[in-house]
Design an enzyme around this catalytic site. Structure first.
Site, PDB file in Angstrom:
ATOM      1  N   HIS A   6       0.873  -0.991   0.003  1.00  0.00           N
ATOM      2  CA  HIS A   6      -0.010   0.060   0.150  1.00  0.00           C
ATOM      3  C   HIS A   6       0.725   1.185   0.013  1.00  0.00           C
ATOM      4  O   HIS A   6       1.297   1.774   1.072  1.00  0.00           O
ATOM      5  CB  HIS A   6      -0.940   0.037   1.103  1.00  0.00           C
ATOM      6  N   HIS A   8       0.997   5.230  -2.214  1.00  0.00           N
ATOM      7  CA  HIS A   8       0.733   5.972  -3.229  1.00  0.00           C
ATOM      8  C   HIS A   8       1.754   7.046  -3.708  1.00  0.00           C
ATOM      9  O   HIS A   8       2.497   7.410  -3.004  1.00  0.00           O
ATOM     10  CB  HIS A   8      -0.508   6.770  -2.572  1.00  0.00           C
ATOM     11  N   ALA A  72      -4.531   8.530  -3.279  1.00  0.00           N
ATOM     12  CA  ALA A  72      -5.804   8.193  -3.014  1.00  0.00           C
ATOM     13  C   ALA A  72      -6.660   9.370  -3.013  1.00  0.00           C
ATOM     14  O   ALA A  72      -7.725   9.441  -3.341  1.00  0.00           O
ATOM     15  CB  ALA A  72      -5.898   6.983  -1.882  1.00  0.00           C
ATOM     16  N   GLU A 284       1.872   2.895   3.582  1.00  0.00           N
ATOM     17  CA  GLU A 284       1.223   3.784   3.211  1.00  0.00           C
ATOM     18  C   GLU A 284       1.881   5.034   3.038  1.00  0.00           C
ATOM     19  O   GLU A 284       1.503   6.233   3.014  1.00  0.00           O
ATOM     20  CB  GLU A 284      -0.428   4.175   3.883  1.00  0.00           C
TER      21      GLU A 284
HETATM   22 ZN   LIG Z   1      -3.988   4.726   0.751  1.00  0.00          ZN
END
Ligand SMILES: [Zn+2]
Length: 343
Positions: A6, A8, A72, A284
Site C-alpha cells: 500500500h 501512493h 488516493a 502507506e
Molecule cells: Zn492509501
C-alpha cells in the site's frame, strides 16, 4: 523479500498537479479542459520525485518493493462526470506505469478506477483491463463511495457491483477498498473518512453472500481494517446474531487487512485478533501521517518496526505478513517476477 502492498504516488511532479487544477477549473467553469498532450513530465522529474522520498525510505527501512498506486485522496471521483474521471484516471495510471518502468525492482502498479457518482461500476472494467493486461499492473483501488463522503452508493455486496467483480475475478486481481478525498466537512479525509469507509465495508461484507457468489474474489481493507480489530467482538457477535459463520470463516480466503496502523499497540492487537494469513504488510508511505513520533523517535508510518516487534508473531508469521500473503493475494506478482527474470 518485503512487499509493501500500500503506497501512493504522493510526491507527483508539479505538472500533474497543474493538469488536475486546470481540469477541475474547467469542470467548474464549463470551459475546455487541458489536453493530455500539454502534460510535460520528464523521466528525471519522476526520478527526483522518488529518490528522496519513497526510494530513500525503502532503503532506510529495509523494504524491497512497493505496490504503488496514484494518490488516493487525489482520485476525486466526485469531480466532474465520468469522462473527466476517465481522463484523470488514465493520466494517473500512465504515470504509475512510467514509475514502474523506471524502477521495475521497486514498484509494481495498482490502478485508480474511473468511477463516478451514480455510474455503474462496470464502466470501470475497461480501464482495469487496460492496466492489468497492457501496463502489467496487479490490482486496483476500488472506491466504495465515489461521492466523496456522502456514502450514497449501494453497498459493495449489492448486484450493482457484480459486473465489476466479475472482471476482477476474470483477471485474477484483488481490490483495495479505498475512498478518496472527502468533500463532506464533517469528516477529515485520512483521520475519519478513510477509517469510516474501511469499517463500513467490513460490516457490509460480513452480512452478505458475496463470497459465495465470488469464491475467489479478494478484497483488502486498508488502514488495519479501520475499527474492525478493536471491535472484533462486536462484529463477531453481530455476524453470529445474523446467522452468519464465525468471522474467521467469512474472511478466510477473501478479506485481508493491511498494517497501516501507526503505533505498536495497534499492530499488537491486529496480529492477535486477525488471523496471520489475512494480514498484509503495508505502510502507506509517504504522506498519510507524516512526521516522527516524538515518543519513539521513528516515523509514524515506519510500520515494519511494529511488525518486527509484535510479540505474538513467529518468524514464519512475519514471513507471511511481509511476503507470502501478498504473493497469494496479488497472484499476478508471479507473472511480474517471471517478467523481471526474463528482462
Ligand atoms: Zn492509501
Amino acid at each position: 523479500m518485503i512487499i509493501d502492498c500500500h503506497g501512493h504516488y504522493t510526491t507527483e511532479p508539479a505538472d500533474l498537479k497543474r493538469f488536475r487544477a486546470e481540469q477541475t477549473k474547467a469542470v467548474e467553469k464549463r470551459t475546455t479542459p487541458p489536453s493530455r498532450a500539454s502534460l510535460k513530465i520528464s523521466d528525471d522529474e519522476i526520478r527526483d520525485s522518488l529518490e528522496g522520498a519513497q526510494l530513500k525510505l525503502q532503503r532506510e527501512r529495509g523494504t524491497d518493493v512497493t505496490i504503488f498506486s496514484p494518490r488516493a485522496s487525489g482520485m476525486g471521483h466526485h469531480i466532474g462526470d465520468e469522462s473527466v474521471s476517465l481522463e484523470w484516471s488514465q493520466v494517473c495510471n500512465d504515470l504509475i506505469h512510467r514509475v514502474c518502468t523506471l524502477y521495475p525492482q521497486n514498484f509494481i502498479g495498482v490502478c485508480q478506477l474511473p468511477q463516478s457518482p451514480g455510474v455503474p461500476p462496470q464502466h470501470s472494467a475497461a480501464e482495469l483491463e487496460r492496466c492489468i493486461s497492457e501496463l502489467g499492473f496487479v490490482g486496483c483501488n476500488l472506491n466504495p463511495d465515489p461521492s466523496g463522503g456522502y456514502f450514497n452508493s449501494p453497498p459493495l455486496t449489492d448486484k450493482w457491483w457484480y459486473p465489476f467483480f466479475e472482471k476482477m475475478v476474470e483477471l485474477d486481481v484483488p481490490a483495495m477498498i479505498h475512498v478518496s478525498g472527502c468533500c463532506n466537512p464533517a469528516m477529515h479525509t485520512t483521520g475519519s473518512y478513510y477509517l469510516n469507509a474501511d469499517t463500513m465495508a467490513f460490516m457490509q461484507l460480513i452480512l452478505s453472500d458475496l463470497f459465495k457468489d465470488f469464491p475467489t474474489l479478494k478484497l483488502i481493507i486498508p488502514h488495519g481494517g479501520g475499527a474492525v480489530p478493536f471491535h472484533w467482538g462486536r462484529f463477531r457477535g453481530l455476524a453470529l446474531n445474523n446467522g452468519r459463520p464465525e468471522l474467521i470463516e467469512i474472511i478466510k480466503n477473501n478479506i485481508f487487512f493491511d498494517t497501516c496502523v501507526y503505533h505498536q499497540p495497534g499492530i499488537n492487537l491486529l496480529t492477535e485478533v486477525v488471523p496471520v494469513d489475512n494480514i498484509l504488510f503495508a505502510s502507506e508511505m509517504v504522506g498519510a501521517v507524516k512526521g516522527i513520533d516524538p515518543k519513539t523517535g521513528f516515523n509514524f508510518d515506519d510500520t515494519k518496526r511494529y511488525v518486527d516487534h509484535a510479540p505474538k508473531l513467529s518468524d514464519a508469521d512475519r514471513h507471511k505478513i511481509f511476503e507470502g500473503n501478498a504473493r497469494k493475494v496479488f497472484s499476478r506478482l508471479k507473472t511480474r517476477a517471471a517478467m523481471k527474470a526474463a528482462v
